[in-house]
Scaffold this motif. Structure first.
Motif, PDB file in Angstrom:
ATOM      1  N   ARG A   1       0.831  -1.200   0.000  1.00  0.00           N
ATOM      2  CA  ARG A   1       0.000   0.000   0.000  1.00  0.00           C
ATOM      3  C   ARG A   1       0.870   1.256   0.000  1.00  0.00           C
ATOM      4  NH1 ARG A   1      -5.556   1.289   3.181  1.00  0.00           N
ATOM      5  NH2 ARG A   1      -5.909   3.310   2.202  1.00  0.00           N
ATOM      6  N   VAL A   2       0.543   2.203  -0.861  1.00  0.00           N
ATOM      7  CA  VAL A   2       1.223   3.500  -0.918  1.00  0.00           C
ATOM      8  C   VAL A   2       0.209   4.560  -0.487  1.00  0.00           C
ATOM      9  CG1 VAL A   2       2.341   5.202  -2.402  1.00  0.00           C
ATOM     10  CG2 VAL A   2       2.792   2.751  -2.734  1.00  0.00           C
ATOM     11  N   VAL A   3       0.575   5.325   0.540  1.00  0.00           N
ATOM     12  CA  VAL A   3      -0.342   6.299   1.146  1.00  0.00           C
ATOM     13  C   VAL A   3       0.194   7.715   0.938  1.00  0.00           C
ATOM     14  CG1 VAL A   3      -1.504   7.013   3.269  1.00  0.00           C
ATOM     15  CG2 VAL A   3      -0.941   4.586   2.917  1.00  0.00           C
ATOM     16  N   PRO A   4      -0.463   8.543   0.119  1.00  0.00           N
ATOM     17  CA  PRO A   4      -0.009   9.931  -0.040  1.00  0.00           C
ATOM     18  C   PRO A   4      -0.420  10.785   1.153  1.00  0.00           C
ATOM     19  CG  PRO A   4      -1.980   9.581  -1.340  1.00  0.00           C
ATOM     20  CD  PRO A   4      -1.639   8.241  -0.715  1.00  0.00           C
ATOM     21  N   VAL A   5       0.495  11.612   1.635  1.00  0.00           N
ATOM     22  CA  VAL A   5       0.201  12.581   2.694  1.00  0.00           C
ATOM     23  C   VAL A   5       0.461  13.959   2.084  1.00  0.00           C
ATOM     24  CG1 VAL A   5       0.711  13.316   5.056  1.00  0.00           C
ATOM     25  CG2 VAL A   5       0.917  10.891   4.435  1.00  0.00           C
ATOM     26  N   PRO A   6      -0.555  14.599   1.520  1.00  0.00           N
ATOM     27  CA  PRO A   6      -0.359  15.820   0.718  1.00  0.00           C
ATOM     28  C   PRO A   6       0.133  17.000   1.545  1.00  0.00           C
ATOM     29  CG  PRO A   6      -2.539  14.838   0.356  1.00  0.00           C
ATOM     30  CD  PRO A   6      -1.956  14.182   1.567  1.00  0.00           C
ATOM     31  N   GLY A   7       0.713  17.965   0.822  1.00  0.00           N
ATOM     32  CA  GLY A   7       1.202  19.166   1.489  1.00  0.00           C
ATOM     33  C   GLY A   7       1.791  20.142   0.502  1.00  0.00           C
ATOM     34  N   ALA A   8       2.842  20.816   0.917  1.00  0.00           N
ATOM     35  CA  ALA A   8       3.429  21.896   0.119  1.00  0.00           C
ATOM     36  C   ALA A   8       3.984  21.403  -1.210  1.00  0.00           C
ATOM     37  CB  ALA A   8       4.536  22.578   0.926  1.00  0.00           C
ATOM     38  N   SER A   9       3.906  22.270  -2.219  1.00  0.00           N
ATOM     39  CA  SER A   9       4.454  21.991  -3.549  1.00  0.00           C
ATOM     40  C   SER A   9       4.818  23.312  -4.204  1.00  0.00           C
ATOM     41  CB  SER A   9       3.432  21.244  -4.407  1.00  0.00           C
ATOM     42  OG  SER A   9       3.801  21.247  -5.771  1.00  0.00           O
ATOM     43  N   ALA A  10       6.075  23.478  -4.590  1.00  0.00           N
ATOM     44  CA  ALA A  10       6.493  24.715  -5.253  1.00  0.00           C
ATOM     45  C   ALA A  10       5.743  24.901  -6.566  1.00  0.00           C
ATOM     46  CB  ALA A  10       8.001  24.684  -5.507  1.00  0.00           C
ATOM     47  N   LEU A  11       5.492  23.807  -7.269  1.00  0.00           N
ATOM     48  CA  LEU A  11       4.758  23.870  -8.531  1.00  0.00           C
ATOM     49  C   LEU A  11       3.393  24.514  -8.340  1.00  0.00           C
ATOM     50  CD1 LEU A  11       3.811  23.010 -11.400  1.00  0.00           C
ATOM     51  CD2 LEU A  11       3.352  20.750 -10.426  1.00  0.00           C
ATOM     52  N   LEU A  12       2.597  24.012  -7.399  1.00  0.00           N
ATOM     53  CA  LEU A  12       1.247  24.525  -7.199  1.00  0.00           C
ATOM     54  C   LEU A  12       1.259  25.921  -6.578  1.00  0.00           C
ATOM     55  CD1 LEU A  12      -0.605  21.307  -6.015  1.00  0.00           C
ATOM     56  CD2 LEU A  12      -0.591  22.349  -8.291  1.00  0.00           C
ATOM     57  N   ALA A  13       2.195  26.159  -5.657  1.00  0.00           N
ATOM     58  CA  ALA A  13       2.288  27.491  -5.057  1.00  0.00           C
ATOM     59  C   ALA A  13       2.594  28.537  -6.120  1.00  0.00           C
ATOM     60  CB  ALA A  13       3.360  27.501  -3.969  1.00  0.00           C
ATOM     61  N   GLY A  14       3.514  28.233  -7.014  1.00  0.00           N
ATOM     62  CA  GLY A  14       3.856  29.158  -8.088  1.00  0.00           C
ATOM     63  C   GLY A  14       2.692  29.366  -9.047  1.00  0.00           C
ATOM     64  N   LEU A  15       1.995  28.297  -9.372  1.00  0.00           N
ATOM     65  CA  LEU A  15       0.884  28.380 -10.312  1.00  0.00           C
ATOM     66  C   LEU A  15      -0.222  29.287  -9.789  1.00  0.00           C
ATOM     67  CD1 LEU A  15      -0.506  27.339 -12.925  1.00  0.00           C
ATOM     68  CD2 LEU A  15      -1.451  25.481 -11.535  1.00  0.00           C
ATOM     69  N   VAL A  16      -0.621  29.093  -8.540  1.00  0.00           N
ATOM     70  CA  VAL A  16      -1.751  29.869  -8.027  1.00  0.00           C
ATOM     71  C   VAL A  16      -1.382  31.329  -7.783  1.00  0.00           C
ATOM     72  CG1 VAL A  16      -2.817  27.829  -6.996  1.00  0.00           C
ATOM     73  CG2 VAL A  16      -1.307  29.243  -5.599  1.00  0.00           C
ATOM     74  N   ALA A  17      -0.092  31.624  -7.662  1.00  0.00           N
ATOM     75  CA  ALA A  17       0.337  33.008  -7.457  1.00  0.00           C
ATOM     76  C   ALA A  17       0.672  33.720  -8.762  1.00  0.00           C
ATOM     77  CB  ALA A  17       1.557  33.049  -6.534  1.00  0.00           C
ATOM     78  N   SER A  18       0.645  33.005  -9.880  1.00  0.00           N
ATOM     79  CA  SER A  18       1.128  33.551 -11.149  1.00  0.00           C
ATOM     80  C   SER A  18       0.111  34.420 -11.874  1.00  0.00           C
ATOM     81  CB  SER A  18       1.549  32.413 -12.086  1.00  0.00           C
ATOM     82  OG  SER A  18       0.412  31.675 -12.544  1.00  0.00           O
ATOM     83  N   GLY A  19      -1.177  34.165 -11.662  1.00  0.00           N
ATOM     84  CA  GLY A  19      -2.189  34.867 -12.432  1.00  0.00           C
ATOM     85  C   GLY A  19      -2.391  34.294 -13.821  1.00  0.00           C
ATOM     86  N   LEU A  20      -1.668  33.237 -14.166  1.00  0.00           N
ATOM     87  CA  LEU A  20      -1.839  32.577 -15.459  1.00  0.00           C
ATOM     88  C   LEU A  20      -2.962  31.546 -15.355  1.00  0.00           C
ATOM     89  CD1 LEU A  20       1.922  32.076 -16.385  1.00  0.00           C
ATOM     90  CD2 LEU A  20       0.343  33.765 -17.338  1.00  0.00           C
ATOM     91  N   PRO A  21      -3.552  31.143 -16.481  1.00  0.00           N
ATOM     92  CA  PRO A  21      -4.641  30.162 -16.425  1.00  0.00           C
ATOM     93  C   PRO A  21      -4.230  28.890 -15.679  1.00  0.00           C
ATOM     94  CG  PRO A  21      -4.472  31.101 -18.620  1.00  0.00           C
ATOM     95  CD  PRO A  21      -3.277  31.602 -17.857  1.00  0.00           C
ATOM     96  N   SER A  22      -5.088  28.466 -14.765  1.00  0.00           N
ATOM     97  CA  SER A  22      -4.767  27.284 -13.956  1.00  0.00           C
ATOM     98  C   SER A  22      -5.724  26.131 -14.185  1.00  0.00           C
ATOM     99  CB  SER A  22      -4.778  27.662 -12.465  1.00  0.00           C
ATOM    100  OG  SER A  22      -6.029  28.211 -12.094  1.00  0.00           O
TER     101      SER A  22
END
Length: 308
Positions: free
Chosen positions: A137-158
């Motif tokens: 079993r592989v269990v993801p524990v989500p959290g911080a991501s530079a990719l998503l942080a940059g995307l939502v702060a960019s103002g570009l289409p997401s």
């Protein structure tokens, strides 16, 4: 997912209700589902860690870390005394058989990278792949991501985006790879180092077009956090003039220009917008709608106004 759902996922089987840093006794730690737990960690600000991540790291049998020195700083900051061992690109092939054997025996093991979400331009894919192949079993524990942080702060289409990782170091190879991405109808996200940023942006401008929109997101969640927007040409010139920036960098590039839009469509949209808004705001609205240069649209709006 609601906690009232009778088919509870791994995280709802935790028996504790407090994080590792709360000072509760050792026996109050949550009981985890056996398996490989992929735990996201902060990309800068140490407070950007979830309570579930703290519970998981304090409760697993072992934490596999890209760099145990970096991991120890995080653990110490949150009062976690976990068993740490290195897992990275150089020792992965040697370590995987033993790790997988222990997981098959019922161990709980966490995998973390130096920062952010593991496997996203970080070690771990082969371990996860082989674990799944072995029925672990592989269990993801989500959290911080530079990719998503940059995307939502960019103002570009997401609504549609594509993560492209690191481009090649050499200019010729970088341009060839960029050519394969030129027409992708989505916001593109790249990771890059400061020393290559200006050259990378210049190559992207050469391939994607000088006016293609871009955003540089740098030092996200840290004290010197910065987002800088402009055309790819403008951004390349800025970093060429000001020198390589420090810190981790995400390059975001807006989707390609809409080829279906012709001059008549754009003019009609400008005329409609100018009937509702001041000229500059109207030009900006239409530029965003058609993914065009705000400066060019403003000049066209002036021309339309003079002809009116």
């Amino acid at each position: 997912m609601s906690s009232k759902n009778p088919s509870k996922p791994a995280e709802s089987r935790l028996t504790g209700e407090t994080s590792a840093g709360s000072g509760r006794a050792q026996h109050d730690k949550p009981r985890l589902t056996p398996g490989l737990h992929i735990v996201s960690t902060p990309i800068g600000n140490l407070r950007d860690i979830t309570l579930r991540a703290l519970d998981t790291l304090s409760s697993v049998d072992e934490v596999l870390a890209e760099d145990t020195r970096v991991a120890r700083k995080l653990m110490d900051a949150h009062g976690i005394r976990a068993k740490l061992s290195p897992y990275h690109d150089h020792n992965g092939a040697e370590r995987r058989p033993d790790i997988l054997a222990r997981l098959q025996e019922g161990a709980t093991i966490a995998l973390i990278s130096d920062a952010g979400t593991p496997l996203v331009s970080d070690p771990g894919w082969k371990l996860v792949h082989e674990a799944i192949e072995a029925g672990i079993r592989v269990v993801p524990v989500p959290g911080a991501s530079a990719l998503l942080a940059g995307l939502v702060a960019s103002g570009l289409p997401s609504d549609r985006f594509m993560f492209c990782g690191f481009l090649p170091v050499k200019s010729g190879q970088r341009k060839r790879e960029a050519e394969t991405l030129k027409s992708v109808p989505a916001t593109l996200a790249f990771y890059e180092g400061g020393s290559r940023l200006a050259a990378c942006l210049k190559d992207l401008a050469d391939v994607f077009g000088a006016e293609r929109r871009g955003v540089i997101a740098r030092e996200l969640t840290k004290f010197f956090e910065e987002t800088r927007a402009g055309s790819l040409t403008e951004l390349a010139a800025f970093y060429e003039e000001n020198g390589p920036p420090k810190g981790e960098i995400v390059i975001l590039v807006g989707p390609p220009l809409q080829q279906a839009a012709d001059a008549e469509d754009i003019d009609a949209a400008l005329i409609d917008a100018m009937a509702r808004l001041p000229m500059k705001a109207a030009a900006n609205e239409v530029a965003d709608a058609f993914n065009l240069s705000k400066r060019d649209l403003y000049q066209r709006a002036l021309s339309l106004k003079r002809d009116d």
